[in-house]
Enzyme design. Structure first.
Site, mmCIF file in Angstrom:
data_model
loop_
_atom_site.group_PDB
_atom_site.id
_atom_site.type_symbol
_atom_site.label_atom_id
_atom_site.label_comp_id
_atom_site.label_asym_id
_atom_site.label_seq_id
_atom_site.Cartn_x
_atom_site.Cartn_y
_atom_site.Cartn_z
ATOM 1 N N HIS A 62 68.545 60.873 -1.527
ATOM 2 C CA HIS A 62 68.760 62.007 -0.631
ATOM 3 C C HIS A 62 67.582 62.230 0.315
ATOM 4 O O HIS A 62 67.669 63.031 1.240
ATOM 5 C CB HIS A 62 68.966 63.300 -1.435
ATOM 6 C CG HIS A 62 70.134 63.249 -2.360
ATOM 7 N ND1 HIS A 62 70.001 63.111 -3.728
ATOM 8 C CD2 HIS A 62 71.462 63.315 -2.123
ATOM 9 C CE1 HIS A 62 71.205 63.092 -4.283
ATOM 10 N NE2 HIS A 62 72.101 63.216 -3.342
ATOM 11 N N CYS A 90 78.225 54.357 -3.628
ATOM 12 C CA CYS A 90 78.236 53.981 -2.223
ATOM 13 C C CYS A 90 77.065 53.037 -1.959
ATOM 14 O O CYS A 90 76.237 52.781 -2.844
ATOM 15 C CB CYS A 90 78.119 55.219 -1.332
ATOM 16 S SG CYS A 90 76.540 56.093 -1.505
ATOM 17 N N ASN A 126 78.937 65.686 -2.809
ATOM 18 C CA ASN A 126 80.076 64.904 -2.326
ATOM 19 C C ASN A 126 81.201 64.852 -3.354
ATOM 20 O O ASN A 126 82.380 64.805 -2.991
ATOM 21 C CB ASN A 126 79.629 63.497 -1.894
ATOM 22 C CG ASN A 126 79.387 62.560 -3.048
ATOM 23 O OD1 ASN A 126 80.296 61.916 -3.548
ATOM 24 N ND2 ASN A 126 78.138 62.461 -3.483
ATOM 25 N N GLU A 131 69.053 66.864 0.375
ATOM 26 C CA GLU A 131 69.159 66.064 1.599
ATOM 27 C C GLU A 131 68.910 66.926 2.826
ATOM 28 O O GLU A 131 68.162 66.542 3.736
ATOM 29 C CB GLU A 131 70.536 65.405 1.703
ATOM 30 C CG GLU A 131 70.718 64.611 3.005
ATOM 31 C CD GLU A 131 72.141 64.138 3.237
ATOM 32 O OE1 GLU A 131 72.556 64.040 4.402
ATOM 33 O OE2 GLU A 131 72.850 63.857 2.235
ATOM 34 N N HIS A 157 70.834 72.011 -0.405
ATOM 35 C CA HIS A 157 70.928 70.626 -0.865
ATOM 36 C C HIS A 157 69.643 69.880 -0.516
ATOM 37 O O HIS A 157 69.100 70.053 0.577
ATOM 38 C CB HIS A 157 72.130 69.937 -0.212
ATOM 39 C CG HIS A 157 72.501 68.636 -0.844
ATOM 40 N ND1 HIS A 157 71.823 67.459 -0.580
ATOM 41 C CD2 HIS A 157 73.467 68.314 -1.744
ATOM 42 C CE1 HIS A 157 72.352 66.481 -1.278
ATOM 43 N NE2 HIS A 157 73.355 66.971 -1.992
ATOM 44 N N THR A 208 75.063 63.975 5.586
ATOM 45 C CA THR A 208 75.859 62.746 5.616
ATOM 46 C C THR A 208 77.174 62.839 4.852
ATOM 47 O O THR A 208 78.090 62.061 5.115
ATOM 48 C CB THR A 208 75.046 61.568 5.050
ATOM 49 O OG1 THR A 208 74.621 61.873 3.714
ATOM 50 C CG2 THR A 208 73.828 61.280 5.920
ATOM 51 N N CYS A 259 78.276 59.812 6.997
ATOM 52 C CA CYS A 259 78.387 58.442 6.503
ATOM 53 C C CYS A 259 79.851 58.017 6.499
ATOM 54 O O CYS A 259 80.724 58.757 6.010
ATOM 55 C CB CYS A 259 77.810 58.360 5.091
ATOM 56 S SG CYS A 259 78.059 56.783 4.287
ATOM 57 N N SER A 283 76.617 67.136 -7.815
ATOM 58 C CA SER A 283 76.841 66.229 -6.684
ATOM 59 C C SER A 283 77.703 66.903 -5.628
ATOM 60 O O SER A 283 78.879 67.207 -5.865
ATOM 61 C CB SER A 283 77.525 64.948 -7.173
ATOM 62 O OG SER A 283 78.031 64.194 -6.090
ATOM 63 N N HIS A 308 72.511 62.152 -7.812
ATOM 64 C CA HIS A 308 73.045 63.325 -8.500
ATOM 65 C C HIS A 308 74.058 62.920 -9.573
ATOM 66 O O HIS A 308 75.270 63.148 -9.448
ATOM 67 C CB HIS A 308 73.661 64.299 -7.487
ATOM 68 C CG HIS A 308 72.641 65.162 -6.829
ATOM 69 N ND1 HIS A 308 72.872 65.870 -5.680
ATOM 70 C CD2 HIS A 308 71.356 65.436 -7.179
ATOM 71 C CE1 HIS A 308 71.778 66.534 -5.344
ATOM 72 N NE2 HIS A 308 70.848 66.279 -6.242
#
Length: 287
Positions: A74, A12, A220, A126, A124, A162, A190, A218, A41
């Protein structure tokens, strides 16, 4: 066999930015270079950075006394940032701009007197970083059920990790309506996350087998696998091509491939090649 790769699979914007900053730092920075935790990650990318760019991951700023530290995509906890500054360490802030915006929104909500709720995974990195900007009156929830245990507040301000889904954010916001007289919500998800999830869902509904590529650490990528598996049970989450099992694609006429936001193109390419190599040879054509 037809192999279809989701259009937005792979890095991304925030990850590309962090990797570009690390590359520039490797070329120009003097002394040792570190990241606070993995810069993204993806274990394979982190290993390559160590081997080729001599950029090493450290879990705490206490382990770094000098040189340059790259703040991972992050983000990090506010106190870690401040400690690095006090030590005189050169800081390269590669925090994703979307994550940075979320941190700023939390600080603003705190200043305006809101009890802050963060939608996300409290373990996490983040989220740990985001929470550090909210002081003591901040709560992390990962489902609407967890809101039931929250005390009632006069004002609640809500942000999201996000990479969360919009559906989860909406559910938790709805639950919070019963917990406060005033609600302020910042949709900090995001857009790239939403697009990636939508593309993967659409693709999963049209294939016989779905392969999700990305680090097992990860969030996501794991979420992509969950979303795809709900639509296509024959969904498999792998980090590298060697993990592919021929039995997964046996008899499949169409295989879909998507990848998390921290998965580089070279790993996706290796997976595509491996799927092609494992595919059963086409049968004889009737002429």
């Amino acid at each position: 066999m037809e192999i279809v790769v989701a259009k937005s699979a792979g890095f991304c914007f925030g990850v590309k930015r962090a990797m570009n900053m690390a590359s520039t730092c490797s070329d120009k920075a003097a002394g040792e270079i570190y990241t606070l935790g993995p810069i993204i990650h993806n274990p394979q990318v982190v290993k390559r950075l160590e081997e080729e760019s001599r950029i090493f991951s450290r879990e705490s700023v206490d382990e770094i006394e000098s040189g340059t530290v790259i703040v991972r995509s992050h983000g990090v906890r506010l106190e870690e940032f401040e400690t690095a500054e006090k030590k005189g360490i050169n800081i390269v802030d590669a925090t994703c701009p979307f994550v940075k915006k979320t941190q700023e929104m939390v600080a603003l909500l705190k200043k305006e007197g809101y009890a802050v709720v963060v939608v996300g995974d409290k373990e996490h990195p983040e989220v740990r970083g985001i929470v550090s900007y909210g002081g003591s009156d901040i709560t992390v929830v990962n489902s609407s059920e967890e809101v039931a245990d929250m005390p009632r507040r006069k004002k609640i301000g809500i942000v999201a990790q996000t990479t969360q889904s919009i559906d989860k954010l909406e559910d938790i916001v709805s639950a919070c309506l019963h917990k406060a007289s005033e609600i302020k919500v910042f949709n900090t998800i995001c857009n790239a996350t939403s697009v990636r999830q939508k593309e993967s869902m659409d693709l999963a509904g049209t294939v016989d087998c779905m392969i999700v590529v990305g680090g097992k650490n990860s969030a996501n990528t794991r979420r992509l696998a969950e979303i795809c598996r709900a639509i296509k049970p024959a969904t498999y989450h792998i980090e590298v091509a060697d993990e592919l099992d021929e039995g997964w694609i046996k008899g499949a006429s169409r295989v879909g491939i998507t990848a998390g936001a921290s998965t580089p193109d070279w790993i996706i390419g290796e997976v595509v090649a491996r799927v092609g190599a494992l595919a059963e040879p086409p049968g004889p054509k009737n002429l």
